[in-house]
Design a protein around this motif. Structure first.
Motif, short mmCIF file in Angstrom:
data_model
loop_
_atom_site.label_atom_id
_atom_site.label_comp_id
_atom_site.label_asym_id
_atom_site.label_seq_id
_atom_site.Cartn_x
_atom_site.Cartn_y
_atom_site.Cartn_z
N VAL A 156 0.86 -1.11 -0.13
CA VAL A 156 -0.06 -0.07 0.01
C VAL A 156 0.92 1.26 -0.04
CG1 VAL A 156 -1.60 1.43 1.27
CG2 VAL A 156 -2.06 -1.22 1.14
N TYR A 168 -4.23 1.58 -7.87
CA TYR A 168 -4.77 2.22 -6.80
C TYR A 168 -5.35 1.03 -5.93
CZ TYR A 168 -7.72 4.82 -3.55
OH TYR A 168 -8.28 5.22 -2.30
N PRO A 169 -4.81 0.65 -4.62
CA PRO A 169 -5.57 -0.36 -4.03
C PRO A 169 -7.02 -0.08 -3.51
CG PRO A 169 -4.06 0.90 -2.61
CD PRO A 169 -3.98 1.67 -4.10
N LYS A 183 -9.35 -1.37 8.58
CA LYS A 183 -8.62 -0.47 7.51
C LYS A 183 -7.48 -0.53 7.90
CE LYS A 183 -12.14 2.72 5.82
NZ LYS A 183 -12.36 3.96 5.67
N ILE A 187 -7.02 1.61 3.57
CA ILE A 187 -7.67 0.71 2.73
C ILE A 187 -8.17 -0.47 3.38
CG2 ILE A 187 -7.05 -0.82 0.85
CD1 ILE A 187 -6.35 2.19 0.36
#
Length: 619
Positions: A156, A168-169, A183, A187
């Motif tokens: 990330v 983009y993750p 998270k 993410i």
């Protein structure tokens, strides 16, 4: 410190922000109506604060950092600098101000300065991580990361640091129940491996990064099969470990390879023991341009030998490894020698010139079918070459001699295997009467080496197939080239003399399973895009390889991946007689004579019939 334009600009901005903080602290304290008697105190706070804060910020290095990569350490430096600066300002104003300095103003000054200075420094990082930045660099690939551990966090962070140019993750997958609905660096964890198809559809995922460096081969295979069904590009973060400390120290995202599906464990070396016999020593490696030989060179360079002698018969391969080492290890004193180990005079000349303390003998003819067709060359290279090296190593009193052997030396059914078994016997016979510690290290196939099935399968897949496998039940032991090389180095450190070390090869793998895995990893479907054909066992091959004879057995060593075979009886006279015969008639020996001579020296050597189990005949 030297001031550049960026530093000067930051200082000017800080001057404005400090004055804003000074005004804001009084404005907030008195709710917008600052009493007349406190105006002088405010002025003192503003000019004294500007000077003091700038000096403190200089001392704490706030003008020599790359703030676009700001992290916790940069945040802490701001906290320390603002705290020290505020304390200094309050102390100065306490003596200068005509009226008592309000305590609340001091607290507000710290808070407003922290907010403004910290905000100005982290603004670039905040914009970098914002959705706005995604539009600046176009619409990136949507990436799903599998693994919410350290490697997942590295992935990330790497994507964020590259401004999402690589993708983009959109989410993370992890099987741990305690991580669900949490998270990682903003993410979300969206589920477990069974949720991958759902997440791929709902989040429009285009690429998957498997961030589980310590996962087993079965787990990686399971993940890749799930992702392949969704038509995704699959990449992986392999186990990247610091050679000395064993910790993850870098990030390399690459395509999934066959090694990942095998899930070989990382080798842990006894660094002190290895350094004790390599550091400051002259090390000579035969076959230095080959797969194992070149990797031995790379690994040994990390232990700072006094000199590293690269010996090989092929000038191109020696040139390649020499250029690589001169670029990657500029401090190593390198020498190259093009020679054939069968030529005793040249071997002796090189050994007496450099006087090596450690010798790794990796040069050998290893291709089983080729050696069946050219048995005299296997005899000369594998037996006579080893004898030459051992004899001269004994004469100049080399400290440690390590022979690279093979599992095909056990109950051999091939010329190559029998000659390597004789090579083991040679070093054991020399060890009985020599000051040199002679040892052999025996292991199976290495992935990606020259002549192994993997490069062959890749070429066949690139041509559209078919992929050819000799037999559906053919199995082999496999390990990676770095793994084998590191264990060889460790075994050399453990040598007392006369041992045949056996490396832990793990579980045997079906060759046809390797073929299927490689086809799938190429984004193709077995028997639809690429067919597999069975061609029959080749001369000298066995369905199953062994690491020990029935008589040997093993004893454990202090390294969990290395074992020692119990020595067998060796007839030195027979070995020396065979060597003398090779010197006199090597190139003129018939196949029948070679088989007869090897059978007399090597117990259990038995050529397989030319008719194979698949029914094909080889002539």
């Amino acid at each position: 410190m030297k001031f550049n334009r960026k530093s000067l600009a930051l200082m000017l901005i800080d001057m404005v922000l400090v004055n804003l903080a000074a005004f804001g602290s009084f404005y907030l304290r008195f709710e917008g109506d600052i009493p007349q008697e406190y105006f002088l105190t405010y002025y003192h706070t503003a000019w004294a604060g500007t000077l003091i804060y700038l000096i403190i910020f200089l001392l704490f290095g706030l003008y020599n950092r790359l703030w676009q990569y700001a992290s916790i350490s940069e945040l802490l430096s701001i906290v320390y600098a603002v705290t020290v600066g505020t304390s200094s300002v309050v102390l100065v104003i306490y003596f200068l101000a005509p009226v008592r300095y309000p305590h609340t103003v001091a607290v507000l000054l710290w808070l407003t300065t922290m907010f403004l200075i910290g905000g100005s420094r982290f603004l670039g990082r905040i914009l970098q991580d914002s959705v706005f930045n995604l539009h600046l660099s176009g619409i990136p690939k949507r990436i799903l990361i599998i693994g919410a551990g350290d490697a997942g966090a590295l992935a990330v962070r790497e994507l964020k640091n590259s401004n999402y140019r690589e993708g983009y993750p959109v989410g993370i997958i992890d099987d741990a129940p305690e991580k669900q609905k949490l998270k990682l660096m903003g993410i979300p964890v969206l589920g477990t491996r069974k949720d991958i198809p759902r997440v791929v559809r709902s989040r429009r995922v285009e690429e998957v990064i498997i961030a589980m460096p310590s996962a087993s081969g079965n787990v990686i295979r399971d993940m890749t099969e799930i992702c392949e069904k969704s038509g995704l590009v699959i990449k992986i973060i392999p186990g990247i470990y610091n050679y000395f400390s064993g910790v993850v120290d870098s990030l390399k995202i690459r395509e999934v390879q066959i090694e990942d599906l095998l899930g070989r464990e990382q080798v842990n070396l006894d660094i002190e023991e290895v350094a004790g016999y390599l550091t400051g020593e002259t090390v000579l490696i035969t076959g230095a341009g080959g797969s194992i030989g070149s990797e031995l060179c790379r690994q040994i360079c990390r232990f700072n030998p006094q000199r590293l002698i690269l010996v090989g018969r092929g000038e191109n391969s020696i040139f390649d490894i020499e250029q690589e080492l001169r670029s990657e290890c500029p401090g190593i004193n390198l020498f190259t020698e093009i020679l054939d180990v069968k030529e005793r005079d040249k071997v002796e000349l090189v050994f007496r010139r450099f006087k090596p303390g450690v010798v790794f003998h990796a040069a050998a003819h290893k291709h089983v079918p080729l050696m069946e067709r050219n048995p005299e060359e296997a005899l000369k290279n594998n037996i006579l070459g080893t004898y030459n090296l051992a004899e001269i190593s004994d004469a100049i009193k080399v400290n440690t001699f390590v022979l690279i052997s093979t599992d095909k030396a056990i109950n051999p059914t091939s010329i190559m295997g029998a000659t390597k078994r004789v090579a083991e016997m040679i070093i054991q016979s020399f060890d009985r009467q020599s000051q040199t510690r002679f040892v052999a290290v025996r292991f199976g196939n290495v992935l990606g080496s020259r002549g192994s099935v993997i490069p062959t399968f890749k070429k066949q897949i690139a041509k559209g197939g078919p992929v050819t496998v000799t037999h559906p039940e053919m199995v082999r032991y496999f390990m990676t080239i770095p793994e084998a090389s590191q264990l060889v180095i460790q075994a050399g450190a453990m040598a007392q003399g006369g041992e045949v070390f056996i490396l832990d090869m793990g579980k045997p793998v079906k060759i046809v399973d390797l073929a299927r895995d490689l086809i799938r990893l190429s984004g193709l479907e077995v028997d639809v895009d690429i067919k597999i054909e069975y061609t029959g066992i080749r001369p000298g091959e066995k369905l199953y390889e062994e690491l020990l004879t029935a008589e040997e057995g093993t004893t454990s060593t202090k390294h969990q991946r290395i074992f020692v075979a119990k020595p067998n009886g060796i007839d030195v006279a027979e070995i020396e007689g065979l060597v003398q015969l090779i010197r006199e008639r090597g190139s003129y020996l018939t196949r029948e004579e070679i088989i007869t001579e090897l059978a007399e020296v090597v117990p259990g050597f038995q050529q397989l019939p030319e008719k194979t189990e698949m029914g094909r005949a080889f002539r």
